[in-house]
Design a protein around this motif. Sequence first.
Motif, mmCIF file in Angstrom:
data_model
loop_
_atom_site.group_PDB
_atom_site.id
_atom_site.type_symbol
_atom_site.label_atom_id
_atom_site.label_comp_id
_atom_site.label_asym_id
_atom_site.label_seq_id
_atom_site.Cartn_x
_atom_site.Cartn_y
_atom_site.Cartn_z
ATOM 1 N N ILE A 28 0.823 -1.210 0.000
ATOM 2 C CA ILE A 28 0.000 0.000 0.000
ATOM 3 C C ILE A 28 0.857 1.259 0.000
ATOM 4 O O ILE A 28 0.542 2.240 -0.691
ATOM 5 C CB ILE A 28 -0.966 0.011 1.204
ATOM 6 C CG1 ILE A 28 -1.874 -1.218 1.194
ATOM 7 C CG2 ILE A 28 -1.783 1.300 1.244
ATOM 8 C CD1 ILE A 28 -2.721 -1.390 -0.038
ATOM 9 N N PHE A 29 1.957 1.250 0.752
ATOM 10 C CA PHE A 29 2.767 2.459 0.859
ATOM 11 C C PHE A 29 3.661 2.708 -0.345
ATOM 12 O O PHE A 29 4.366 3.716 -0.396
ATOM 13 C CB PHE A 29 3.586 2.446 2.156
ATOM 14 C CG PHE A 29 2.767 2.756 3.384
ATOM 15 C CD1 PHE A 29 1.606 3.487 3.308
ATOM 16 C CD2 PHE A 29 3.175 2.309 4.623
ATOM 17 C CE1 PHE A 29 0.850 3.776 4.438
ATOM 18 C CE2 PHE A 29 2.436 2.590 5.764
ATOM 19 C CZ PHE A 29 1.269 3.336 5.673
ATOM 20 N N ARG A 30 3.645 1.814 -1.347
ATOM 21 C CA ARG A 30 4.329 2.119 -2.610
ATOM 22 C C ARG A 30 3.608 3.249 -3.352
ATOM 23 O O ARG A 30 4.208 3.966 -4.147
ATOM 24 C CB ARG A 30 4.389 0.884 -3.521
ATOM 25 C CG ARG A 30 5.462 -0.111 -3.165
ATOM 26 C CD ARG A 30 5.542 -1.220 -4.200
ATOM 27 N NE ARG A 30 6.022 -0.745 -5.491
ATOM 28 C CZ ARG A 30 7.301 -0.565 -5.811
ATOM 29 N NH1 ARG A 30 8.233 -0.813 -4.917
ATOM 30 N NH2 ARG A 30 7.650 -0.142 -7.005
ATOM 31 N N ASP A 31 2.313 3.390 -3.077
ATOM 32 C CA ASP A 31 1.510 4.399 -3.760
ATOM 33 C C ASP A 31 1.794 5.792 -3.211
ATOM 34 O O ASP A 31 2.244 5.956 -2.076
ATOM 35 C CB ASP A 31 0.019 4.089 -3.595
ATOM 36 C CG ASP A 31 -0.395 2.803 -4.302
ATOM 37 O OD1 ASP A 31 0.328 2.359 -5.214
ATOM 38 O OD2 ASP A 31 -1.437 2.229 -3.913
ATOM 39 N N PHE A 32 1.492 6.792 -4.016
ATOM 40 C CA PHE A 32 1.581 8.179 -3.588
ATOM 41 C C PHE A 32 0.572 8.406 -2.458
ATOM 42 O O PHE A 32 -0.530 7.859 -2.506
ATOM 43 C CB PHE A 32 1.240 9.096 -4.783
ATOM 44 C CG PHE A 32 1.495 10.550 -4.531
ATOM 45 C CD1 PHE A 32 2.742 11.090 -4.745
ATOM 46 C CD2 PHE A 32 0.480 11.362 -4.052
ATOM 47 C CE1 PHE A 32 2.983 12.432 -4.504
ATOM 48 C CE2 PHE A 32 0.704 12.696 -3.794
ATOM 49 C CZ PHE A 32 1.951 13.242 -4.026
ATOM 50 N N PRO A 33 0.898 9.154 -1.412
ATOM 51 C CA PRO A 33 2.049 10.043 -1.292
ATOM 52 C C PRO A 33 3.288 9.437 -0.618
ATOM 53 O O PRO A 33 4.308 10.094 -0.505
ATOM 54 C CB PRO A 33 1.489 11.173 -0.423
ATOM 55 C CG PRO A 33 0.544 10.469 0.505
ATOM 56 C CD PRO A 33 -0.099 9.382 -0.342
ATOM 57 N N TYR A 34 3.200 8.166 -0.163
ATOM 58 C CA TYR A 34 4.339 7.625 0.586
ATOM 59 C C TYR A 34 5.473 7.167 -0.319
ATOM 60 O O TYR A 34 6.641 7.393 -0.022
ATOM 61 C CB TYR A 34 3.869 6.519 1.542
ATOM 62 C CG TYR A 34 3.059 7.114 2.658
ATOM 63 C CD1 TYR A 34 3.670 7.671 3.771
ATOM 64 C CD2 TYR A 34 1.675 7.193 2.564
ATOM 65 C CE1 TYR A 34 2.929 8.276 4.773
ATOM 66 C CE2 TYR A 34 0.924 7.798 3.554
ATOM 67 C CZ TYR A 34 1.560 8.344 4.657
ATOM 68 O OH TYR A 34 0.827 8.953 5.635
ATOM 69 N N LEU A 35 5.170 6.486 -1.415
ATOM 70 C CA LEU A 35 6.185 6.069 -2.397
ATOM 71 C C LEU A 35 7.299 5.270 -1.733
ATOM 72 O O LEU A 35 8.470 5.399 -2.062
ATOM 73 C CB LEU A 35 6.759 7.298 -3.131
ATOM 74 C CG LEU A 35 5.724 8.189 -3.828
ATOM 75 C CD1 LEU A 35 6.398 9.458 -4.339
ATOM 76 C CD2 LEU A 35 5.030 7.445 -4.961
ATOM 77 N N TYR A 36 6.917 4.395 -0.818
ATOM 78 C CA TYR A 36 7.844 3.696 0.081
ATOM 79 C C TYR A 36 8.412 2.442 -0.567
ATOM 80 O O TYR A 36 7.674 1.569 -1.010
ATOM 81 C CB TYR A 36 7.066 3.362 1.354
ATOM 82 C CG TYR A 36 7.724 2.424 2.320
ATOM 83 C CD1 TYR A 36 8.955 2.706 2.898
ATOM 84 C CD2 TYR A 36 7.072 1.242 2.700
ATOM 85 C CE1 TYR A 36 9.516 1.841 3.820
ATOM 86 C CE2 TYR A 36 7.634 0.381 3.626
ATOM 87 C CZ TYR A 36 8.857 0.684 4.175
ATOM 88 O OH TYR A 36 9.414 -0.167 5.083
ATOM 89 N N GLN A 37 9.745 2.385 -0.625
ATOM 90 C CA GLN A 37 10.452 1.202 -1.116
ATOM 91 C C GLN A 37 10.764 0.318 0.083
ATOM 92 O O GLN A 37 11.807 0.430 0.704
ATOM 93 C CB GLN A 37 11.745 1.617 -1.842
ATOM 94 C CG GLN A 37 12.542 0.464 -2.419
ATOM 95 C CD GLN A 37 11.795 -0.238 -3.539
ATOM 96 O OE1 GLN A 37 11.338 0.391 -4.490
ATOM 97 N NE2 GLN A 37 11.644 -1.543 -3.440
ATOM 98 N N GLY A 38 9.822 -0.552 0.436
ATOM 99 C CA GLY A 38 9.949 -1.307 1.675
ATOM 100 C C GLY A 38 10.643 -2.643 1.522
ATOM 101 O O GLY A 38 10.816 -3.163 0.421
ATOM 102 N N CYS A 99 -1.554 7.064 16.361
ATOM 103 C CA CYS A 99 -2.112 6.203 15.323
ATOM 104 C C CYS A 99 -1.104 6.106 14.193
ATOM 105 O O CYS A 99 -0.815 7.100 13.522
ATOM 106 C CB CYS A 99 -3.434 6.772 14.808
ATOM 107 S SG CYS A 99 -4.754 6.755 16.035
ATOM 108 N N GLY A 100 -0.541 4.929 14.031
ATOM 109 C CA GLY A 100 0.448 4.726 12.988
ATOM 110 C C GLY A 100 -0.226 4.480 11.646
ATOM 111 O O GLY A 100 -1.158 5.178 11.259
ATOM 112 N N GLU A 101 0.198 3.453 10.965
ATOM 113 C CA GLU A 101 -0.312 3.181 9.630
ATOM 114 C C GLU A 101 -1.763 2.746 9.635
ATOM 115 O O GLU A 101 -2.272 2.198 10.611
ATOM 116 C CB GLU A 101 0.515 2.100 8.927
ATOM 117 C CG GLU A 101 0.809 0.887 9.779
ATOM 118 C CD GLU A 101 1.930 1.142 10.739
ATOM 119 O OE1 GLU A 101 3.009 1.553 10.304
ATOM 120 O OE2 GLU A 101 1.736 0.944 11.940
ATOM 121 N N SER A 102 -2.417 3.034 8.536
ATOM 122 C CA SER A 102 -3.756 2.519 8.257
ATOM 123 C C SER A 102 -3.712 2.074 6.803
ATOM 124 O O SER A 102 -3.611 2.912 5.900
ATOM 125 C CB SER A 102 -4.809 3.612 8.473
ATOM 126 O OG SER A 102 -6.104 3.085 8.293
#
Length: 195
Positions: A28-38, A99-102
């Motif tokens: 999910i966090f690969r998407d904008f706005p996070y663009l996360y390379q996890g 509240c962290g990630e959702s």
Amino acid sequence: MATIEIRSLTGEDIWPWLDALASLRIQIFRDFPYLYQGSHAYEHEYLKHYLNSHSVIVGAFDGKQLVGAATAGVLSDHDASFAETLSEAGFDPQTLLYCGESVLLPEYRGQGLGHRFFEQREAHGRALGLQFSCFASVIRPEQHPLKPSDYQPLDAFWYKRGYIPLEGVQAGFSWQDIDQPVETEKLMQIWLKVL
């Protein structure tokens, strides 16, 4: 439409779901706005801090599959930079629910699960006797090259839940973007609600 079960997990009940939660975050966090390379290695290290008595993971289950999750815990148990930022703004991190990630798979959105995630986390905070609930949202340039043309920020949803952005209260957090070779620091806007 499938019936989705919402369950709040704490302590040892979280362990069996850490890998599924890590996979959801990476996807999910690969998407904008996070663009996360996890990576799973980073995720497992990061998620371990939720394995304490003050934290909760609210899971959305379609049968035995975890299709969404939201995390929360006492801010003083979380990332030190966020706690320091709120402390400098006049708040005691031990009175704040963070509240962290959702994260929720796209096909399950629009069914009210985001509201249920917040309701369960806020109930957890009240049960702990906390005074406030907060979270951080990433700040991206309006003209970011990877911003989709149909992107809709979640500000209206957060306002509807009773959260407000704290003016001038921002924290830095680093991760690697999907289009970058190394980690870079991002500014995160802090939002707050009285519990």
